[in-house]
Design a protein around this motif. Structure first.
Motif, PDB file in Angstrom:
ATOM      1  N   TYR A 129       0.816  -1.221   0.000  1.00 22.48           N
ATOM      2  CA  TYR A 129       0.000   0.000   0.000  1.00 22.48           C
ATOM      3  C   TYR A 129       0.852   1.275   0.000  1.00 22.48           C
ATOM      4  O   TYR A 129       0.576   2.229   0.719  1.00 22.48           O
ATOM      5  CB  TYR A 129      -1.001  -0.018   1.176  1.00 22.48           C
ATOM      6  CG  TYR A 129      -1.971  -1.162   1.012  1.00 22.48           C
ATOM      7  CD1 TYR A 129      -3.053  -1.060   0.134  1.00 22.48           C
ATOM      8  CD2 TYR A 129      -1.763  -2.372   1.663  1.00 22.48           C
ATOM      9  CE1 TYR A 129      -3.904  -2.133  -0.077  1.00 22.48           C
ATOM     10  CE2 TYR A 129      -2.608  -3.451   1.462  1.00 22.48           C
ATOM     11  CZ  TYR A 129      -3.678  -3.320   0.598  1.00 22.48           C
ATOM     12  OH  TYR A 129      -4.505  -4.383   0.375  1.00 22.48           O
ATOM     13  N   CYS A 187       0.691   3.289  -2.121  1.00 25.63           N
ATOM     14  CA  CYS A 187      -0.231   4.314  -2.631  1.00 25.63           C
ATOM     15  C   CYS A 187      -0.755   5.209  -1.511  1.00 25.63           C
ATOM     16  O   CYS A 187      -1.222   6.318  -1.768  1.00 25.63           O
ATOM     17  CB  CYS A 187      -1.392   3.661  -3.380  1.00 25.63           C
ATOM     18  SG  CYS A 187      -2.197   2.345  -2.437  1.00 25.63           S
ATOM     19  N   ASN A 188      -0.657   4.728  -0.266  1.00 20.16           N
ATOM     20  CA  ASN A 188      -1.192   5.506   0.855  1.00 20.16           C
ATOM     21  C   ASN A 188      -0.106   6.122   1.743  1.00 20.16           C
ATOM     22  O   ASN A 188      -0.426   6.773   2.733  1.00 20.16           O
ATOM     23  CB  ASN A 188      -2.071   4.616   1.758  1.00 20.16           C
ATOM     24  CG  ASN A 188      -3.296   4.114   1.024  1.00 20.16           C
ATOM     25  OD1 ASN A 188      -3.806   4.801   0.135  1.00 20.16           O
ATOM     26  ND2 ASN A 188      -3.748   2.922   1.363  1.00 20.16           N
ATOM     27  N   ARG A 189       1.176   5.902   1.400  1.00 13.84           N
ATOM     28  CA  ARG A 189       2.250   6.317   2.318  1.00 13.84           C
ATOM     29  C   ARG A 189       2.806   7.691   1.959  1.00 13.84           C
ATOM     30  O   ARG A 189       2.728   8.116   0.818  1.00 13.84           O
ATOM     31  CB  ARG A 189       3.405   5.308   2.245  1.00 13.84           C
ATOM     32  CG  ARG A 189       2.944   3.869   2.340  1.00 13.84           C
ATOM     33  CD  ARG A 189       3.153   3.326   3.719  1.00 13.84           C
ATOM     34  NE  ARG A 189       2.914   1.895   3.697  1.00 13.84           N
ATOM     35  CZ  ARG A 189       3.805   0.993   4.066  1.00 13.84           C
ATOM     36  NH1 ARG A 189       4.987   1.386   4.501  1.00 13.84           N
ATOM     37  NH2 ARG A 189       3.505  -0.281   4.034  1.00 13.84           N
ATOM     38  N   ASP A 190       3.431   8.304   2.974  1.00 14.31           N
ATOM     39  CA  ASP A 190       4.174   9.528   2.674  1.00 14.31           C
ATOM     40  C   ASP A 190       5.677   9.217   2.637  1.00 14.31           C
ATOM     41  O   ASP A 190       6.099   8.087   2.898  1.00 14.31           O
ATOM     42  CB  ASP A 190       3.837  10.650   3.666  1.00 14.31           C
ATOM     43  CG  ASP A 190       4.230  10.328   5.098  1.00 14.31           C
ATOM     44  OD1 ASP A 190       5.094   9.444   5.302  1.00 14.31           O
ATOM     45  OD2 ASP A 190       3.687  10.955   6.030  1.00 14.31           O
TER      46      ASP A 190
END
Ligand SMILES: [Zn+2]
Ligand SMILES: [Zn+2]
Length: 176
Positions: A8, A10-13
């Protein structure tokens, strides 16, 4: 299609990605490249990978730099929370200063000063200089010794000049 192989991202900074292990970004890169029609997205992904590598290297550099002076921070923290006195802070400061000085061990070889610690030629050997090496100029009005100590030059010395003469023994290049 296997699910979750990209952890994921796609959701990380960036901070989470920099600290994460495994290589979901590389998996993503290879998957995108494999498609053949998403090379622009793959190139952008590669850019992110490169930036993260730089970020990790910078973080490692900050850690290396920070570790020694953290002893000083710690002593200040202790001092200001009244668990310790200024005396403890001064001691920590002094220890940190000592530890960061280059520890040259000067040995006379002919008329040269050789450091047996770092195996470097440090200049002319000086029998009158406190660190065993001739110094020919001042920095901000002081002679800076190898260990960082600052010494006052003899009265009347032109502290802006470098005549090539040792400020301790008075020898110039021609006297050698
Ligand atoms: Zn040395
Ligand atoms: Zn000298």
């Amino acid at each position: 299609m296997s699910g979750g192989s990209y952890e994921y991202i796609c959701n990380r900074d960036s901070q989470e990605l920099a600290e994460s292990y495994g290589d979901p970004l590389t998996n993503m890169l290879e998957r995108l490249l494999g498609l053949g029609y998403a090379n622009d997205a793959a190139t952008e992904t590669q850019g992110v990978i490169d930036d993260l590598a730089e970020l990790r290297a910078l973080m490692a550099r900050i850690d290396r730099r920070m570790r020694p002076v953290q002893q000083v921070w710690r002593a200040m923290e202790w001092w200001d929370s009244m668990d310790s006195s200024e005396e403890g802070f001064r001691r920590a400061l002094e220890e940190w200063r000592l530890a960061r000085q280059p520890k040259h061990v000067i040995e006379q070889r002919g008329n040269r000063a050789h450091c047996t610690h770092c195996d470097n030629e440090m200049g002319w050997h000086c029998s009158e200089s406190p660190d065993g090496v001739c110094h020919t100029f001042c920095t901000d009005g002081k002679i800076v010794l190898l260990n960082g100590d600052k010494v006052d030059p003899k009265p009347g010395t032109d502290t802006d000049a470098d005549f090539g003469e040792c400020l301790f023994c008075g020898k110039s290049e021609e006297d050698r």
